[in-house]
Design a protein around this motif. Structure first.
Motif, PDB file in Angstrom:
ATOM      1  N   GLN A 109      -4.687  -3.694   5.645  1.00 42.30           N
ATOM      2  CA  GLN A 109      -4.102  -4.916   5.070  1.00 42.30           C
ATOM      3  C   GLN A 109      -3.044  -4.613   4.020  1.00 42.30           C
ATOM      4  O   GLN A 109      -2.101  -5.387   3.846  1.00 42.30           O
ATOM      5  CB  GLN A 109      -5.211  -5.768   4.443  1.00 42.30           C
ATOM      6  N   GLU A 110      -3.176  -3.521   3.330  1.00 36.82           N
ATOM      7  CA  GLU A 110      -2.250  -3.190   2.243  1.00 36.82           C
ATOM      8  C   GLU A 110      -0.944  -2.641   2.790  1.00 36.82           C
ATOM      9  O   GLU A 110      -0.925  -1.854   3.731  1.00 36.82           O
ATOM     10  CB  GLU A 110      -2.904  -2.161   1.317  1.00 36.82           C
ATOM     11  N   CYS A 111       0.152  -3.059   2.177  1.00 31.01           N
ATOM     12  CA  CYS A 111       1.472  -2.576   2.592  1.00 31.01           C
ATOM     13  C   CYS A 111       1.681  -1.169   2.047  1.00 31.01           C
ATOM     14  O   CYS A 111       1.498  -0.924   0.846  1.00 31.01           O
ATOM     15  CB  CYS A 111       2.561  -3.508   2.082  1.00 31.01           C
ATOM     16  N   SER A 112       2.056  -0.255   2.893  1.00 32.54           N
ATOM     17  CA  SER A 112       2.260   1.129   2.473  1.00 32.54           C
ATOM     18  C   SER A 112       3.531   1.302   1.657  1.00 32.54           C
ATOM     19  O   SER A 112       3.708   2.338   1.010  1.00 32.54           O
ATOM     20  CB  SER A 112       2.322   2.040   3.708  1.00 32.54           C
ATOM     21  N   SER A 113       4.408   0.295   1.648  1.00 30.97           N
ATOM     22  CA  SER A 113       5.669   0.387   0.923  1.00 30.97           C
ATOM     23  C   SER A 113       5.569  -0.171  -0.491  1.00 30.97           C
ATOM     24  O   SER A 113       5.958   0.479  -1.459  1.00 30.97           O
ATOM     25  CB  SER A 113       6.770  -0.344   1.695  1.00 30.97           C
ATOM     26  N   CYS A 114       5.019  -1.401  -0.615  1.00 32.76           N
ATOM     27  CA  CYS A 114       4.980  -2.057  -1.926  1.00 32.76           C
ATOM     28  C   CYS A 114       3.575  -2.291  -2.451  1.00 32.76           C
ATOM     29  O   CYS A 114       3.406  -2.667  -3.615  1.00 32.76           O
ATOM     30  CB  CYS A 114       5.730  -3.389  -1.870  1.00 32.76           C
ATOM     31  N   GLY A 115       2.541  -2.129  -1.618  1.00 29.49           N
ATOM     32  CA  GLY A 115       1.176  -2.287  -2.075  1.00 29.49           C
ATOM     33  C   GLY A 115       0.641  -3.695  -2.015  1.00 29.49           C
ATOM     34  O   GLY A 115      -0.504  -3.935  -2.428  1.00 29.49           O
ATOM     35  N   VAL A 116       1.407  -4.642  -1.508  1.00 28.79           N
ATOM     36  CA  VAL A 116       0.960  -6.036  -1.408  1.00 28.79           C
ATOM     37  C   VAL A 116      -0.034  -6.169  -0.251  1.00 28.79           C
ATOM     38  O   VAL A 116       0.130  -5.534   0.797  1.00 28.79           O
ATOM     39  CB  VAL A 116       2.162  -6.976  -1.196  1.00 28.79           C
ATOM     40  N   ILE A 117      -1.076  -6.986  -0.450  1.00 31.13           N
ATOM     41  CA  ILE A 117      -2.058  -7.226   0.594  1.00 31.13           C
ATOM     42  C   ILE A 117      -1.519  -8.261   1.573  1.00 31.13           C
ATOM     43  O   ILE A 117      -1.192  -9.387   1.196  1.00 31.13           O
ATOM     44  CB  ILE A 117      -3.394  -7.712   0.003  1.00 31.13           C
ATOM     45  N   VAL A 118      -1.394  -7.864   2.828  1.00 30.32           N
ATOM     46  CA  VAL A 118      -0.926  -8.750   3.894  1.00 30.32           C
ATOM     47  C   VAL A 118      -2.087  -8.955   4.861  1.00 30.32           C
ATOM     48  O   VAL A 118      -2.420  -8.064   5.638  1.00 30.32           O
ATOM     49  CB  VAL A 118       0.293  -8.152   4.620  1.00 30.32           C
TER      50      VAL A 118
END
Length: 414
Positions: free
Chosen positions: A320-329
């Motif tokens: 779920q976590e974005c590997s670029s910015c760390g936001v949970i998607v």
């Protein structure tokens, strides 16, 4: 400890003697379990003493080698000790209460009851069971090891014949040059794994491929009369199909794990609880067919042999976590593409593999140090679990590398 396996060849009466020895081991183990249930055994030593009592009471038990009887008692105590450990650790669900065995398929000798020939191509069992001399055929050469290095000899019955296993007391280590590569692995069902470089390895699905032949063989077994010779033949045929699938799965895991370990200095993977995952009846068969846990075991084994670092990462939110910015998607299992508002668009498994590698590097502080320094810092236990106390995972403070200490204190990532 190395385990070498050889196919055993002999006469039919010799294999009948092997079957009798296997049944005797099962009898002793079950008797030991009964003694413990009745409160007559408090330790493995009590079970070992009980073996001598059984040998005096039952002539067929006395025919088995004394150390083989003790090995059978040790099997019983191992199941008891596992039950105690599960109760102390308060694992959820059933605790694994020791059960009586009805399908034992092996007998284990220690350092007596057998002799190897001078050319190491045959073995003779010297107890009163009458097994005698068995020829050995295999690809491993026992001439490199002394007889006193062989701590256990095991006779194993399988669907395609009988095998002899030698447990050799040797520490296997190999030295490799540093590759400078680190990799994160995200296992799955669509592909066996996807690494942090975006490479996907195909899932072979051995069980699915052999399911048609297995189903046909199972149908033939059910049609035969119970106890008939035709039913026995059908069961052997079905067992050989299952054995082939298990060997294919193991061969795939061994070769793939060895390749991954040799090519990378650090390998990170998910710390999955497969036993809990198979409770999902919709995916249980596919998860079991993939063989994730076996792959992990061989990763850790080869990591220890080649001096590489293997790290088990908590799998929570890695997809779920974005590997670029760390936001949970948030995304469902059917969504196979990760798309973030920062502009990052990757495959779901590729994104998870990058997150797994990031967590592993943040925990071990591996990047920026040589492989030798990392091995010395972590001692001889290469596998760690992220989020646990490192001093409790085989790392000695006196052996700790200063570079790793500074990085761990500052949380530095390179």
């Amino acid at each position: 400890m190395l385990v070498f396996e050889y196919k055993a060849y002999g006469k039919s009466n010799q294999f009948l003697a092997v079957d009798e020895a296997i049944k005797t081991v099962q009898f002793i183990r079950n008797k030991a379990i009964r003694l413990w249930m009745d409160g007559g055994a408090k330790s493995c030593y009590d079970l070992n003493k009980y073996c001598a009592v059984l040998a005096k009471e039952f002539p067929f038990a006395n025919q088995l080698n004394s150390m083989a009887r003790q090995a059978a008692a040790e099997r019983a105590w191992a199941s008891i000790q596992r039950f105690y450990d599960n109760c102390k650790s308060k694992i959820s669900g059933k605790k694994g209460f020791p059960q009586f065995q009805k399908d034992n398929r092996s007998v284990e000798y220690k350092t007596s009851g057998w002799t190897l020939s001078d050319d190491r191509k045959s073995i003779t069992f010297t107890d009163k069971k009458g097994i005698g001399r068995l020829k050995l055929k295999g690809t491993r050469d026992l001439n490199f090891y002394q007889p006193d290095q062989i701590k256990r000899v095991r006779l194993v019955k399988r669907a395609d014949g009988y095998y002899v296993q030698f447990c050799i007391s040797v520490d296997r280590t190999e030295t490799l040059q540093s590759s400078g590569n680190t990799i994160g692995l995200d296992v799955g069902l669509a592909s066996f794994y996807t690494d942090s470089n975006g490479l996907e390895v195909e899932n072979p699905r051995f069980y699915r491929v052999g399911f048609v032949a297995m189903k046909r063989a199972q149908r033939l077994v059910s049609r035969k009369v119970k106890g008939s010779s035709n039913r026995i033949k059908s069961r052997i045929k079905l067992g050989r199909i299952h054995l082939k699938i298990s060997r294919q799965r193991k061969d795939h895991a061994v070769k793939l794990a060895r390749c991954v370990i040799r090519s990378n200095d650090l390998v990170a993977y998910e710390d999955l609880r497969v036993r809990n995952m198979v409770k999902n009846h919709c995916l249980a068969k596919s998860i079991s067919d993939a063989g994730w846990y076996q792959f992990r075991v061989w990763l850790e084994t080869f990591g220890r042999i080649f001096g590489r670092i293997t790290v088990a990462v908590e799998p929570r939110l890695t997809s779920q976590e974005c590997s670029s910015c760390g936001v949970i998607v948030k995304k469902s299992l059917s969504t196979r593409t990760h798309t973030c508002q920062c502009g990052c668009s990757l495959g779901r498994d590729h994104n998870a593999a990058l997150n797994i590698l990031t967590k592993a590097i943040g925990t071990t502080g591996h990047v920026g140090t040589s492989v030798l320094d990392t091995v010395n810092a972590w001692g001889d236990k290469p596998s760690t679990s992220v989020g646990e106390n490192l001093s409790g995972q085989g790392m000695s403070r006196s052996q700790e590398s200063p570079a790793l200490t500074n990085q761990a204190a500052s949380g530095e990532r390179v």
